[in-house]
Scaffold this motif. Structure first.
Motif, PDB file in Angstrom:
ATOM      1  N   CYS A 162       0.846  -1.190   0.000  1.00  0.00           N
ATOM      2  CA  CYS A 162       0.000   0.000   0.000  1.00  0.00           C
ATOM      3  C   CYS A 162       0.883   1.243   0.000  1.00  0.00           C
ATOM      4  N   HIS A 165      -0.072   4.243   0.810  1.00  0.00           N
ATOM      5  CA  HIS A 165      -0.453   5.194   1.844  1.00  0.00           C
ATOM      6  C   HIS A 165       0.610   5.120   2.933  1.00  0.00           C
ATOM      7  N   CYS A 168      -6.327  -0.360   5.067  1.00  0.00           N
ATOM      8  CA  CYS A 168      -6.815   1.019   5.149  1.00  0.00           C
ATOM      9  C   CYS A 168      -7.862   1.351   4.097  1.00  0.00           C
ATOM     10  N   LEU A 212      -7.407   1.940   0.862  1.00  0.00           N
ATOM     11  CA  LEU A 212      -6.943   2.737  -0.272  1.00  0.00           C
ATOM     12  C   LEU A 212      -7.220   2.002  -1.579  1.00  0.00           C
ATOM     13  N   ASN A 226      -0.430   2.708  -8.138  1.00  0.00           N
ATOM     14  CA  ASN A 226       0.042   2.444  -6.784  1.00  0.00           C
ATOM     15  C   ASN A 226       1.504   2.003  -6.806  1.00  0.00           C
ATOM     16  N   LEU A 266      -6.569  10.424  -3.384  1.00  0.00           N
ATOM     17  CA  LEU A 266      -6.420   9.027  -3.013  1.00  0.00           C
ATOM     18  C   LEU A 266      -7.535   8.141  -3.543  1.00  0.00           C
ATOM     19  N   SER A 267      -8.671   8.702  -3.908  1.00  0.00           N
ATOM     20  CA  SER A 267      -9.770   7.871  -4.383  1.00  0.00           C
ATOM     21  C   SER A 267      -9.644   7.522  -5.857  1.00  0.00           C
TER      22      SER A 267
END
Length: 451
Positions: free
Chosen positions: A353, A355, A376, A378, A385, A439-440
């Motif tokens: 991830c 994040h 999380c 994400l 990513n 982030l979406s």
């Protein structure tokens, strides 16, 4: 290559006086003799990589004066360059041996089976001019004129040879079995800052701080060939694979036909195929460069694809060539813009991830082109990513050096402030966004080439 300089090679056909052709051939035979003698000394029946001599000074101490006597008439700098070429190759052989590859002693015939050969000339053994070159031979110098196109506008000759910002460096004389060529290396100082930089003082920087802004780049064998951390999707790998299969089918049919006409068509098609894939690599590289400039990046970070064949052995073989070519073209374009390139270990970048407050790393995070963190939540396009993680990996590998201002990647002796360039802003290694990162984002705006 000198880290403080940028090099470009310009290939120039030469007119060699017919009566001097034999002198160049004789020079090559003596250079090859120096190379073989040096190879025998450096590769003295080694039992381990450490036994191979790859240091020029060691070889020079053992051989130089002998070779000068044994090759009477050969310019001293040609003897030295022959020895340096060998010790450089020995260094490569040692690295491959340590990596587990089977290697043998490098060989240096007078010429290849087709009669071709190359001789390395520095600026003492050759005098480079804008329209001709003077080359040292075993019987004195020979003056060779460049063959130039009628219209030189936009050619590498105009951009590098005639541009006063560039100067000649160590180059190669190449004989292809029929005619001579000069692979002229033109060099100039490397830009000290990115092309987008201005004299204005950034309010977030100081005399002891340097901003490092990274662009992460992920390369793929399907989907998009290249995805960057600013959500740049470049190249259609699926369409590229289809095109490659079309070429293979046509080639197979021509080989089965077996006629002279089919033979000529086969080789003509090979040239078109190479040009297509080369243009594709340039398109992908241009996309990366545009993303780096748009995000005002100082560095572009790739996966370290060394030994990629073992990691993607089930992928089409040409992809290995493609990734290397894209990275090479990108680096060539960026260094003229003052933007550096770097590589990182790609381990786990596809399943971790990105994040910074999470960094969950599990196979369950990824399903095809979809990445959704099980911890999380994400949710991103998987390659986007991965591109973020590649840049974050650079932060992790260089954290200590940046903290103490010791990284070779920084532009000053002071402490570096670092950022990862993203679609909607920047991200620092400690998780601070400026402005808020999107982030979406599932699949950001695509830019397809090669369809």
């Amino acid at each position: 290559m000198d880290d403080d300089r940028v090099n470009r090679t310009v290939v120039l056909p030469l007119v060699v006086p017919p009566e001097r052709v034999a002198d160049l051939h004789a020079t090559r035979r003596r250079v090859a003799y120096c190379q073989r003698r040096t190879s025998d000394v450096c590769w003295d029946d080694p039992n381990r990589p450490a036994d191979v001599i790859s240091t020029y000074r060691t070889a020079e101490t053992a051989l130089y004066h002998q070779l000068r006597e044994e090759t009477e008439g050969l310019h001293s700098n040609l003897v030295q360059k022959a020895m340096k070429d060998v010790t450089s190759n020995m260094g490569t052989a040692k690295s491959n041996w340590r990596a587990g590859d089977q290697v043998g002693q490098p060989t240096y015939p007078d010429s290849q089976d087709d009669g071709s050969y190359a001789i390395t000339y520095d600026k003492r053994a050759a005098t480079f001019h804008k329209y001709e070159v003077s080359l040292a031979t075993v019987t004195g110098r020979v003056e060779c004129r460049y063959v130039l196109p009628r219209d030189i506008q936009g050619t590498p000759y105009e951009r590098y040879v005639l541009d006063s910002r560039w100067s000649f460096g160590t180059s190669k004389l190449v004989f292809d079995g029929e005619r001579f060529w000069l692979h002229a290396v033109c060099t100039r100082p490397r830009p000290t800052q990115p092309v987008w930089a201005t004299d204005a003082v950034d309010e977030s920087s100081s005399d002891t701080q340097t901003r490092i802004r990274l662009l992460g780049v992920d390369c793929n064998v399907d989907g998009h060939s290249v995805v960057t951390s600013v959500a740049g999707f470049h190249g259609n790998a699926d369409a590229l694979n289809d095109r490659r299969e079309q070429f293979e089918r046509v080639r197979g049919g021509l080989q089965q036909t077996g006629t002279r006409s089919a033979h000529r068509t086969f080789y003509g098609m090979s040239g078109r195929e190479w040009r297509f894939f080369d243009a594709y690599a340039h398109d992908c590289a241009n996309g990366i460069v545009d993303d780096a400039l748009g995000a005002r990046c100082t560095h572009v970070v790739f996966e370290d694809l060394t030994r990629i064949r073992k990691r993607i052995s089930n992928a089409p073989k040409f992809q290995q060539w493609l990734f290397k070519r894209i990275r090479t073209y990108t680096a060539d374009k960026l260094e003229l813009l003052g933007i550096k390139t770097a590589t990182v270990n790609p381990r786990n970048t596809s399943k971790r991830c990105s994040h910074t407050d999470c960094e969950s790393c599990t196979d369950a995070n990824r399903s095809g082109s979809r990445f959704e963190c099980v911890d999380c939540g994400l949710a991103l396009h998987a390659d986007y990513n991965a591109a973020r993680n590649i840049a974050l990996q650079w932060f992790a590998e260089n954290a200590h050096e940046m903290k103490h201002g010791q990284s070779s990647q920084t532009c000053s002796a002071g402490r570096a402030t670092s950022q990862l360039a993203l679609k909607s802003g920047t991200l620092s290694p400690d998780g601070v966004f400026s402005p808020v990162d999107g982030l979406s984002t599932d699949k950001p705006t695509s830019s397809l080439v090669g369809r």
